[in-house]
Design an enzyme around this catalytic site. Structure first.
Site, PDB file in Angstrom:
ATOM      1  N   GLU A  58       0.828  -1.215   0.000  1.00  9.70           N
ATOM      2  CA  GLU A  58       0.000   0.000   0.000  1.00  9.70           C
ATOM      3  C   GLU A  58       0.858   1.259   0.000  1.00  9.70           C
ATOM      4  O   GLU A  58       0.531   2.240  -0.661  1.00  9.70           O
ATOM      5  CB  GLU A  58      -0.945   0.006   1.207  1.00  9.70           C
ATOM      6  CG  GLU A  58      -2.062  -1.026   1.125  1.00  9.70           C
ATOM      7  CD  GLU A  58      -2.984  -0.823  -0.073  1.00  9.70           C
ATOM      8  OE1 GLU A  58      -3.030   0.291  -0.624  1.00  9.70           O
ATOM      9  OE2 GLU A  58      -3.636  -1.797  -0.490  1.00  9.70           O
ATOM     10  N   TYR A 142      -6.732   5.845   4.680  1.00  6.38           N
ATOM     11  CA  TYR A 142      -6.869   4.884   3.589  1.00  6.38           C
ATOM     12  C   TYR A 142      -6.007   3.637   3.840  1.00  6.38           C
ATOM     13  O   TYR A 142      -6.486   2.512   3.773  1.00  6.38           O
ATOM     14  CB  TYR A 142      -6.485   5.519   2.226  1.00  6.38           C
ATOM     15  CG  TYR A 142      -6.192   4.440   1.242  1.00  6.38           C
ATOM     16  CD1 TYR A 142      -7.245   3.744   0.641  1.00  6.38           C
ATOM     17  CD2 TYR A 142      -4.889   4.009   0.989  1.00  6.38           C
ATOM     18  CE1 TYR A 142      -6.998   2.673  -0.204  1.00  6.38           C
ATOM     19  CE2 TYR A 142      -4.629   2.944   0.155  1.00  6.38           C
ATOM     20  CZ  TYR A 142      -5.690   2.288  -0.434  1.00  6.38           C
ATOM     21  OH  TYR A 142      -5.451   1.209  -1.242  1.00  6.38           O
ATOM     22  N   ASP A 160      -9.754   5.749  -2.076  1.00  9.47           N
ATOM     23  CA  ASP A 160      -8.554   6.285  -2.730  1.00  9.47           C
ATOM     24  C   ASP A 160      -8.990   6.929  -4.044  1.00  9.47           C
ATOM     25  O   ASP A 160     -10.194   7.067  -4.303  1.00  9.47           O
ATOM     26  CB  ASP A 160      -7.501   5.179  -2.956  1.00  9.47           C
ATOM     27  CG  ASP A 160      -7.897   4.222  -4.068  1.00  9.47           C
ATOM     28  OD1 ASP A 160      -9.093   4.222  -4.479  1.00  9.47           O
ATOM     29  OD2 ASP A 160      -7.028   3.483  -4.565  1.00  9.47           O
ATOM     30  N   CYS A 214     -13.339   1.417 -14.912  1.00  8.69           N
ATOM     31  CA  CYS A 214     -13.869   2.779 -14.737  1.00  8.69           C
ATOM     32  C   CYS A 214     -12.692   3.750 -14.693  1.00  8.69           C
ATOM     33  O   CYS A 214     -12.477   4.457 -13.719  1.00  8.69           O
ATOM     34  CB  CYS A 214     -14.684   2.837 -13.448  1.00  8.69           C
ATOM     35  SG  CYS A 214     -15.691   4.319 -13.330  1.00  8.69           S
ATOM     36  N   CYS A 224     -18.748  -3.118 -17.742  1.00  8.72           N
ATOM     37  CA  CYS A 224     -18.722  -2.845 -16.301  1.00  8.72           C
ATOM     38  C   CYS A 224     -19.735  -3.716 -15.549  1.00  8.72           C
ATOM     39  O   CYS A 224     -20.911  -3.763 -15.914  1.00  8.72           O
ATOM     40  CB  CYS A 224     -19.044  -1.372 -16.066  1.00  8.72           C
ATOM     41  SG  CYS A 224     -19.121  -0.968 -14.320  1.00  8.72           S
ATOM     42  N   CYS A 230     -25.316   2.360 -11.952  1.00  6.88           N
ATOM     43  CA  CYS A 230     -24.534   3.581 -12.194  1.00  6.88           C
ATOM     44  C   CYS A 230     -25.410   4.703 -12.759  1.00  6.88           C
ATOM     45  O   CYS A 230     -25.918   4.613 -13.884  1.00  6.88           O
ATOM     46  CB  CYS A 230     -23.395   3.269 -13.155  1.00  6.88           C
ATOM     47  SG  CYS A 230     -22.368   4.708 -13.498  1.00  6.88           S
TER      48      CYS A 230
HETATM   49 FE1  SF4 Z   1     -17.764   3.564 -14.316  1.00  4.65          FE
HETATM   50 FE2  SF4 Z   1     -20.397   3.659 -14.332  1.00  4.65          FE
HETATM   51 FE3  SF4 Z   1     -19.080   3.225 -16.586  1.00  4.65          FE
HETATM   52 FE4  SF4 Z   1     -19.158   1.357 -14.668  1.00  4.65          FE
HETATM   53  S1  SF4 Z   1     -20.865   2.116 -15.864  1.00  4.65           S
HETATM   54  S2  SF4 Z   1     -17.382   1.992 -15.861  1.00  4.65           S
HETATM   55  S3  SF4 Z   1     -19.120   2.616 -12.840  1.00  4.65           S
HETATM   56  S4  SF4 Z   1     -19.032   5.074 -15.347  1.00  4.65           S
END
Ligand code: SF4
Length: 413
Positions: A58, A142, A160, A214, A224, A230
Site C-alpha cells: 500500500e 486509507y 482512494d 472505470c 462494467c 450507475c
Molecule cells: Fe464507471 Fe459507471 Fe461506466 Fe461502470 S458504468 S465503468 S461505474 S461510469
C-alpha cells in the site's frame, strides 16, 4: 447541522447494495490481476507477516503505478521479508532499494514505523483500522482501512483516487471531489457498501474496477459489472431526455453534492462528467545548476563526485551531483559564477567559472515542481580534498552511481 444529501446520492436501498456487492465480487473473482501482494495476503498464515506484506504494497502503491511497483515490491520482500528484518536495515539500504520509485520519504517512514512496531508493540501489528492509524507513523485513513480489511477481515471501507472516481460516477457526485464535504460522504458510502463477509476482496474489487474498467478518460462501461447501478451511465444512455426527474441533477442549486449550476451536464463528456475537481495550482518552476565533477580513479576508470542531500525536505537523504538552486532569469555567465563559487566551497580550491563545460538542460517534473537542471561538467586532473564539515560526499564509478540512493532526476542528468 447541514441537511443530509438527497437520497439519489446515497446507497439507501439494501437490495441494491446487496446486488452491487454480489456483481462486483463475482467480476473480481473472474477478472482480478495476479499481483504478488495479493498472493501473499491470501496465503500467508502469520497475521503479522500478512499485515506487513499488505502495508508495504500500500505504501509503494501510493502515487505509483502497479506495473512499476511489482519489481520493487518483490525485491523489498526478498530483502526484508518481516518487520524485524526491516527494522534492522539502515536508511541508506532503504533509500538504495527505493531509488527510482519517487516520493522517497515513504520508504523512510515505513522503516521508522517498522522499528516502532518491533520496539514498542513487541512486533505485533495493530489489528484494526483505528489502531493502525493511531499507532503507525505514516499510516493514514486509507492505508489503515486497506491493511485492516485485506489482512484482518475488518469490515471497513476505503477511499482512494480510484474509489473516488467510481463512487462519484455511480452516484453522480459533481461537486469538487477533493472538498472535505464530498470526501466525508464518500467515506460514509464506502463503509455502507463494503461486503461484511469479504471486506478485503470488496475493497480491492472497487479499486480494481477504477484501475481497469472505470478509468479516468475512456471508461469501459459496456464491460462494467455494476453499470445497472450507475447513475452516470444511465444519464448518458438517456441523453437529453431522462425519463424521470430523479435522474436529473437535484437542480435546486443548494445540493452539496451536485455539479455547480454554472457547470451542468456536458453530453460530449458522458460519464466522465464525474468526478470533478477544483483546478489544480500550477507547479512551482525551479532552475538548479548541477555539476558532474569527474576524476580518474586509481584503476584509471572515471569517478564522479556525489553529495548527500539534507535529511528532510525534497529528496531527503538522497545523493546527487553538487547542485545549487538558481534565481529565475539569471544570465548564463552569472549562473556559472555562482556554481563555481559553490563548488569551490566543496573542493577547498579555486574553480574557474570558464572551466565549467555546459552540457545541456534536463527537465524533471516532480508532483508540484517543474524542475530544470542546468548541467555542467568539470574534469579534474589532480586529487581534491573535500571539506568534511560540509554534507557527506563520495567518489563513485558509473556502476556505483546507479546502485546508490540517487533520484530518477539525477540519473537523467
Ligand atoms: Fe464507471 Fe459507471 Fe461506466 Fe461502470 S458504468 S465503468 S461505474 S461510469
Amino acid at each position: 447541522a447541514p441537511a443530509p444529501p438527497p437520497a439519489r446520492h446515497l446507497f439507501s436501498d439494501p437490495a441494491e447494495v446487496e446486488a452491487l456487492r454480489r456483481n462486483l465480487l463475482a467480476w473480481y473473482d473472474r477478472c482480478k490481476r495476479d499481483l504478488p501482494w495479493r498472493a501473499l495476503a491470501a496465503t500467508e498464515p502469520d497475521a503479522d507477516r500478512r499485515g506487513y506484506a499488505v502495508w508495504v504494497s500500500e505504501i509503494m502503491l501510493q502515487q505509483t503505478q502497479v506495473a512499476t511497483v511489482i519489481d520493487y515490491y518483490n525485491r523489498w520482500m526478498q530483502k526484508w521479508p518481516t518487520l524485524q528484518a526491516l527494522a534492522q536495515a539502515s536508511l541508506e539500504e532503504v533509500n538504495e532499494l527505493w531509488a527510482g520509485l519517487g516520493y522517497y520519504s515513504r520508504g523512510k517512514r515505513l522503516q521508522e514505523a517498522a522499528r516502532k512496531v518491533v520496539s514498542e508493540l513487541a512486533g505485533r501489528m495493530p489489528r484494526t483500522a483505528e489502531d493502525l492509524q493511531k499507532l503507525l507513523p505514516g499510516v493514514g485513513r486509507y492505508t489503515a482501512g486497506a491493511i485492516a480489511s485485506i489482512s484482518y477481515g475488518q469490515a471497513t471501507g476505503v477511499v482512494d483516487g480510484n474509489v473516488i472516481r467510481v463512487l462519484c460516477r455511480l452516484r453522480r457526485i459533481g461537486a469538487d471531489s477533493s472538498s472535505p464535504a464530498v470526501i466525508d460522504r464518500l467515506w460514509d458510502m464506502a463503509n455502507v457498501l463494503v461486503d461484511r463477509n469479504r471486506p478485503g476482496d470488496f475493497n480491492q474489487a472497487l479499486m480494481e474496477l477504477g484501475a481497469t474498467v472505470c478509468v479516468p478518460k475512456a471508461p469501459l462501461c459496456g464491460e462494467c459489472p455494476v453499470k445497472q447501478h450507475c447513475q452516470a451511465w444511465r444519464r448518458k444512455l438517456f441523453g437529453k431526455n431522462p425519463p424521470v426527474p430523479d435522474v436529473e441533477d437535484c437542480g435546486v442549486g443548494d445540493c452539496p453534492l451536485c455539479p455547480p449550476a454554472t457547470e451542468p451536464w456536458d453530453s460530449s463528456l458522458g460519464v466522465t462528467n464525474f468526478p470533478r475537481k477544483a483546478a489544480k495550482k500550477p507547479p512551482r518552476v525551479m532552475r538548479t545548476a548541477t555539476c558532474v565533477l569527474e576524476r580518474r580513479g586509481c584503476h584509471g576508470a572515471p569517478e564522479y563526485l556525489i553529495v548527500q542531500r539534507p535529511s528532510s525536505g525534497l529528496l531527503a537523504g538522497l545523493w546527487e551531483f553538487p547542485s545549487l538552486p538558481l534565481a529565475q532569469d539569471l544570465q548564463e555567465e552569472k549562473e556559472r559564477e555562482e556554481l563555481a563559487h559553490h563548488l569551490q566551497a566543496w573542493m577547498g580550491q579555486p574553480v574557474a567559472a570558464k572551466g565549467l563545460q555546459f552540457m545541456g538542460e534536463v527537465i524533471h517534473i516532480f508532483s508540484h515542481i517543474h524542475q530544470t537542471y542546468v548541467v555542467y561538467s568539470l574534469h579534474l586532473d589532480g586529487d581534491v580534498t573535500l571539506d568534511p564539515a560540509l554534507s557527506p560526499s563520495r567518489w563513485v564509478t558509473e556502476d556505483e552511481f546507479h546502485a546508490s540512493a540517487v533520484s530518477t532526476a539525477m540519473k537523467k542528468v
